[in-house]
Design a protein around this motif. Structure first.
Motif, short mmCIF file in Angstrom:
data_model
loop_
_atom_site.label_atom_id
_atom_site.label_comp_id
_atom_site.label_asym_id
_atom_site.label_seq_id
_atom_site.Cartn_x
_atom_site.Cartn_y
_atom_site.Cartn_z
N GLN A 15 0.83 -1.21 0.00
CA GLN A 15 0.00 0.00 0.00
C GLN A 15 0.86 1.26 0.00
O GLN A 15 0.56 2.22 -0.71
CB GLN A 15 -0.95 0.01 1.21
N ALA A 16 1.93 1.25 0.79
CA ALA A 16 2.82 2.41 0.84
C ALA A 16 3.48 2.63 -0.52
O ALA A 16 3.60 3.77 -0.98
CB ALA A 16 3.88 2.22 1.92
N GLY A 17 3.87 1.54 -1.19
CA GLY A 17 4.46 1.65 -2.51
C GLY A 17 3.49 2.21 -3.53
O GLY A 17 3.84 3.06 -4.35
N LEU A 18 2.24 1.74 -3.49
CA LEU A 18 1.22 2.26 -4.39
C LEU A 18 0.97 3.74 -4.16
O LEU A 18 0.83 4.51 -5.11
CB LEU A 18 -0.09 1.48 -4.21
N GLN A 19 0.92 4.13 -2.90
CA GLN A 19 0.69 5.53 -2.54
C GLN A 19 1.82 6.40 -3.06
O GLN A 19 1.59 7.45 -3.66
CB GLN A 19 0.52 5.67 -1.02
N GLU A 20 3.05 5.96 -2.89
CA GLU A 20 4.21 6.72 -3.35
C GLU A 20 4.20 6.87 -4.87
O GLU A 20 4.47 7.94 -5.40
CB GLU A 20 5.51 6.05 -2.90
N GLU A 21 3.91 5.79 -5.58
CA GLU A 21 3.88 5.83 -7.04
C GLU A 21 2.76 6.72 -7.55
O GLU A 21 2.94 7.48 -8.51
CB GLU A 21 3.74 4.42 -7.62
N ALA A 22 1.60 6.64 -6.92
CA ALA A 22 0.47 7.48 -7.33
C ALA A 22 0.80 8.95 -7.11
O ALA A 22 0.53 9.80 -7.98
CB ALA A 22 -0.79 7.08 -6.57
#
Length: 83
Positions: A15-22
């Motif tokens: 989730q943290a990775g998705l948030q950073e990429e978004a």
């Protein structure tokens, strides 16, 4: 560490990775739409939860000025929701 604990940790990391990429994608697109983004606004966007970043990504398609971004941030975020 238990299997459940590992799974929870992996999901949290995902989730943290998705948030950073978004957030990174939104911050790449916004200047093309509204001009330069001040660092304090960039920081505010980076701190948004994934669902709000996704909503901002859709909304930015309709932005025509930096004021549109500021208005969206004021209407869709609140100081009381920050951790």
């Amino acid at each position: 560490m238990s299997k459940e604990g590992r799974q929870a940790g992996l999901e949290e990391g995902r989730q943290a990775g998705l948030q950073e990429e978004a957030a990174a994608m939104v911050l790449r697109l916004l200047p093309r739409r509204v001009g330069e983004i001040p660092p304090e606004i960039s920081s505010q966007i980076i701190a948004l939860p994934l669902a709000q970043i996704e909503a901002l990504a859709e909304a930015l398609l309709d932005f025509t000025s930096f004021d549109d971004l500021q208005t969206w941030l004021q209407e869709n975020t609140s100081e009381s929701s920050s951790e």
